[in-house]
Design a protein around this motif. Structure first.
Motif, PDB file in Angstrom:
ATOM      1  N   ARG A  56       0.623  -1.308  -0.067  1.00 36.79           N
ATOM      2  CA  ARG A  56      -0.075  -0.101   0.085  1.00 36.79           C
ATOM      3  C   ARG A  56       0.849   1.188  -0.040  1.00 36.79           C
ATOM      4  NH1 ARG A  56      -4.175  -2.147   4.648  1.00 36.79           N
ATOM      5  NH2 ARG A  56      -5.004  -3.688   3.437  1.00 36.79           N
ATOM      6  N   ARG A  57       2.066   1.150   0.585  1.00 37.77           N
ATOM      7  CA  ARG A  57       2.695   2.332   0.665  1.00 37.77           C
ATOM      8  C   ARG A  57       4.435   1.903   0.176  1.00 37.77           C
ATOM      9  NH1 ARG A  57      -0.038   1.986   5.133  1.00 37.77           N
ATOM     10  NH2 ARG A  57       1.515   1.157   6.695  1.00 37.77           N
ATOM     11  N   PRO A  58       4.385   1.751  -0.944  1.00 39.46           N
ATOM     12  CA  PRO A  58       5.721   1.225  -1.615  1.00 39.46           C
ATOM     13  C   PRO A  58       6.816   2.555  -1.322  1.00 39.46           C
ATOM     14  CG  PRO A  58       4.346   1.523  -3.420  1.00 39.46           C
ATOM     15  CD  PRO A  58       3.381   1.609  -2.208  1.00 39.46           C
TER      16      PRO A  58
ATOM     17  N   TYR B 112       0.974   3.017 -14.190  1.00 37.54           N
ATOM     18  CA  TYR B 112       2.261   3.913 -14.258  1.00 37.54           C
ATOM     19  C   TYR B 112       1.971   5.147 -15.116  1.00 37.54           C
ATOM     20  CZ  TYR B 112       6.721   5.517 -13.143  1.00 37.54           C
ATOM     21  OH  TYR B 112       7.768   6.095 -12.695  1.00 37.54           O
ATOM     22  N   PHE B 113       2.370   6.151 -14.574  1.00 33.04           N
ATOM     23  CA  PHE B 113       2.560   7.232 -15.575  1.00 33.04           C
ATOM     24  C   PHE B 113       3.683   8.367 -15.053  1.00 33.04           C
ATOM     25  CE2 PHE B 113      -1.938   6.327 -14.758  1.00 33.04           C
ATOM     26  CZ  PHE B 113      -2.681   6.234 -15.937  1.00 33.04           C
TER      27      PHE B 113
ATOM     28  N   ARG C 294      10.056  16.232 -11.807  1.00 31.70           N
ATOM     29  CA  ARG C 294       9.791  15.101 -12.722  1.00 31.70           C
ATOM     30  C   ARG C 294       9.524  14.036 -11.827  1.00 31.70           C
ATOM     31  NH1 ARG C 294       8.816  13.729 -17.530  1.00 31.70           N
ATOM     32  NH2 ARG C 294       8.890  11.636 -18.345  1.00 31.70           N
ATOM     33  N   VAL C 295       8.063  13.221 -12.014  1.00 33.29           N
ATOM     34  CA  VAL C 295       7.621  12.347 -10.837  1.00 33.29           C
ATOM     35  C   VAL C 295       6.857  11.236 -11.925  1.00 33.29           C
ATOM     36  CG1 VAL C 295       7.102  13.828  -9.201  1.00 33.29           C
ATOM     37  CG2 VAL C 295       5.636  13.385 -10.825  1.00 33.29           C
ATOM     38  N   GLY C 296       6.927  10.208 -11.061  1.00 32.86           N
ATOM     39  CA  GLY C 296       6.239   8.569 -11.404  1.00 32.86           C
ATOM     40  C   GLY C 296       4.937   8.783 -10.670  1.00 32.86           C
ATOM     41  N   CYS C 297       3.921   8.200 -11.357  1.00 32.86           N
ATOM     42  CA  CYS C 297       2.762   8.269 -10.627  1.00 32.86           C
ATOM     43  C   CYS C 297       2.008   6.676 -10.620  1.00 32.86           C
ATOM     44  CB  CYS C 297       1.565   9.119 -10.969  1.00 32.86           C
ATOM     45  SG  CYS C 297       2.125  10.642 -11.010  1.00 32.86           S
TER      46      CYS C 297
ATOM     47  N   ARG D   9      -0.192   6.690  -5.717  1.00 29.86           N
ATOM     48  CA  ARG D   9       1.340   6.885  -5.151  1.00 29.86           C
ATOM     49  C   ARG D   9       2.095   7.874  -6.241  1.00 29.86           C
ATOM     50  NH1 ARG D   9       2.355   6.750   0.000  1.00 29.86           N
ATOM     51  NH2 ARG D   9       4.340   6.055  -0.394  1.00 29.86           N
ATOM     52  N   VAL D  10       3.039   8.765  -5.651  1.00 24.51           N
ATOM     53  CA  VAL D  10       3.958   9.517  -6.520  1.00 24.51           C
ATOM     54  C   VAL D  10       5.384   9.550  -6.170  1.00 24.51           C
ATOM     55  CG1 VAL D  10       4.201  11.853  -7.358  1.00 24.51           C
ATOM     56  CG2 VAL D  10       1.802  11.299  -6.646  1.00 24.51           C
ATOM     57  N   PHE D  11       6.307   9.189  -6.903  1.00 25.88           N
ATOM     58  CA  PHE D  11       7.620   9.075  -6.668  1.00 25.88           C
ATOM     59  C   PHE D  11       8.450  10.035  -7.353  1.00 25.88           C
ATOM     60  CE2 PHE D  11       5.267   5.023  -7.137  1.00 25.88           C
ATOM     61  CZ  PHE D  11       5.440   4.566  -5.820  1.00 25.88           C
ATOM     62  N   PRO D  12       9.421  10.847  -6.553  1.00 26.01           N
ATOM     63  CA  PRO D  12      10.361  11.676  -7.409  1.00 26.01           C
ATOM     64  C   PRO D  12      11.287  10.840  -8.502  1.00 26.01           C
ATOM     65  CG  PRO D  12      10.437  12.220  -4.894  1.00 26.01           C
ATOM     66  CD  PRO D  12       9.655  10.768  -5.319  1.00 26.01           C
ATOM     67  N   ILE D  13      11.455  11.366  -9.516  1.00 30.64           N
ATOM     68  CA  ILE D  13      12.527  10.699 -10.558  1.00 30.64           C
ATOM     69  C   ILE D  13      13.831  11.571 -10.673  1.00 30.64           C
ATOM     70  CG2 ILE D  13      12.943  10.160 -12.755  1.00 30.64           C
ATOM     71  CD1 ILE D  13      10.043   9.645 -13.377  1.00 30.64           C
ATOM     72  N   ALA D  14      15.101  10.744 -10.277  1.00 32.61           N
ATOM     73  CA  ALA D  14      16.040  11.443 -10.336  1.00 32.61           C
ATOM     74  C   ALA D  14      16.478  12.164 -11.513  1.00 32.61           C
ATOM     75  CB  ALA D  14      17.134  10.598  -9.737  1.00 32.61           C
TER      76      ALA D  14
END
Length: 370
Positions: A240-242, A256-257, A291-294, A365-370
Motif C-alpha cells: 500500500r505504501r511502496p 504507471y505514468f 519530474r515524478v512517476g505516478c 502514489r507519487v515518486f520523484p524521478i532523479a
C-alpha cells in the motif's frame, strides 16, 4: 558511504533463544559484478522476514553472507548482538535449508536429521529424543527408516527442515526451498512452515522471488533490487505504501505514468504527462516543477461511476479476461494510455463498451524521478 539501516517493525513472539540479526553496510562483488551495495538491515528476534527480489538482486548473496558461506568485501554481520563477520559457518548456530535440500542419499531420514547432532557429539539418547521431536514437528513420524529417494518432494523438503531445526539453532535461513514443488503442495507447505516458525519462535530469513509466497509467510518483507535494499516493512505497507517506484512496480500490478508535477497557486496540484493527461495528486513531499512517476493499483480504479472522483475519463473496454472471482479489464483512454482494472464477476460490460473510469487523488502514489 554506509547505507541507512532498515529496521523491521514490531517485536513479535519468540522463544528464549530467538535473536536479532543485523547487517551493517554489506558489500560484495563477483569479479566485475557488484552483487551487494552497502546493504544494512535489522531483523528483530523471532520474526519471519523474506528477502524478495528478481534474479540478480542480491538476496541469496546476502543470505549466504549471513550464514557464513561467503565473506563480504566490506560490512559486518551481527547475530544476537555478536559480530560474527569472520566466524566460520559452523560456529554461528544457524540452521540452513538449501534450495535443493542437500540430503544425503545413502542415509535414512533419521540419520539425515541426526547428522548435525552427531557432529556435535550429543549422547545417543539425546539424539533419539531430538530427532523424534523434529520429525513430529514436520509431520514425518513413521518415515524415519526411509531413504530420500523413497520420499516425495514435499517430504524431502520437510526432512531438510527437520535437519535444520533439530539442534535448536538461534536463526533459520532458507533459500527458496519450495521453488521446485507444484503449486498446491507449495501453498500447503507455505502454511506449514509459517505455523512451525510461529510455534518454535525462531528468527527466520527466507529467500524468494515469489510475491505470493512472501506475502503469505512473512512478518516483514525486504524488497531487494540490483544489490540494494529498497524497503523493509510489513506486507501491507510494502503493497500500500511502496517506498519508491521499483517497489511499486515489482510488488503487485500497477498503472504507471510519468510527468511534471505542478503546484500552481491558481489550481490544484497535478502532474501533466507527456501524452497530455492531467492527474490530480496528493502534493505531500513533492517539489514544484519536479519530474515524478505516478502509480495507481488496479483495484483502486472505480469503473462505471466516476463522477465525483478527482481523476476521471471516458474509456473504451479493449479486452476482458475472466479470472473466476473477477475480470481483468484493459481500458483505453483518449490519450492512448491503457489502464488495468479489476471488475467484479457480475460486471455487465463487453469489449468495445465506453465506460467512465477514475480514482481519488490520495489513492495514487507519487515518486520523484532523479
Amino acid at each position: 558511504m554506509t547505507a541507512p539501516v532498515m529496521t523491521a517493525p514490531g517485536g513479535g513472539p519468540g522463544h528464549a533463544r530467538a535473536v536479532q540479526v543485523r547487517a551493517e553496510g554489506v558489500w560484495h562483488r563477483f569479479g566485475g559484478f557488484e552483487a551487494l551495495k552497502g546493504v544494512s538491515l535489522d531483523i528483530r528476534p523471532g520474526r519471519f522476514v523474506s528477502l524478495l527480489g528478481p534474479s540478480g538482486s542480491g538476496k541469496t548473496t546476502l543470505l549466504r553472507i549471513i550464514a557464513g558461506l561467503l565473506q563480504p568485501r566490506a560490512g559486518r554481520i551481527f547475530i544476537g548482538g555478536r559480530d560474527v563477520t569472520r566466524l566460520p559457518a559452523d560456529k554461528r548456530d544457524i540452521g540452513f535449508v538449501f534450495q535443493n535440500y542437500a540430503l544425503f542419499p545413502h542415509l535414512t531420514v533419521f540419520e539425515n536429521v541426526a547428522f548435525p547432532l552427531r557432529l556435535r557429539r550429543l549422547a545417543r539418547d539425546d539424539v533419539q529424543l531430538r530427532v523424534r521431536r523434529a520429525l513430529a514437528q514436520v509431520f514425518l513420524e513413521g518415515l524415519d527408516a526411509r531413504y530420500p529417494a523413497q520420499l516425495s518432494g514435499g517430504q524431502q523438503q520437510r526432512v531438510a527442515l527437520a535437519r535444520a531445526i533439530v539442534f535448536d539453532p538461534t536463526v533459520l535461513l532458507m533459500d527458496e526451498p519450495l521453488g521446485s514443488l507444484d503449486k498446491r503442495l507449495r501453498q500447503q507447505l507455505q502454511l506449514e512452515l509459517r505455523r512451525l516458525q510461529r510455534a518454535v519462535g525462531i528468527t527466520t530469513i527466507y529467500v524468494t522471488h515469489d510475491q505470493d509466497e512472501a506475502f503469505t509467510m512473512s512478518d516483514e518483507i525486504a524488497v531487494m533490487g540490483q544489490g540494494e535494499l529498497h524497503q523493509l516493512d510489513t506486507p501491507e505497507a510494502i503493497y500500500r505504501r511502496p517506498a519508491d517506484s521499483f517497489v511499486a512496480h515489482f510488488v503487485g500490478d500497477l498503472n504507471y505514468f510519468e510527468g511534471q508535477f505542478s503546484a500552481a497557486a491558481n489550481g490544484p496540484p497535478c502532474v501533466r504527462t507527456e501524452r497530455g493527461l492531467t492527474l490530480r495528486v496528493d502534493p505531500a513531499g513533492l517539489h514544484a516543477d519536479s519530474r515524478v512517476g505516478c502509480g495507481i493499483r488496479p483495484e483502486k480504479l472505480q469503473v462505471g461511476d466516476a463522477a465525483a472522483l478527482d481523476n476521471r475519463w471516458q474509456a473504451r473496454v479493449r479486452t476482458l479476461t475472466f479470472h473466476g472471482s473477477h475480470y481483468w479489464a484493459d481500458l483505453l483512454l483518449p490519450s492512448g494510455d491503457v489502464l488495468i482494472a479489476i471488475l467484479p464477476e457480475d460486471a455487465r460490460l463487453r469489449e468495445g463498451d465506453e465506460v467512465p473510469v477514475g480514482w481519488r487523488a490520495e489513492e495514487m502514489r507519487v515518486f520523484p524521478i532523479a
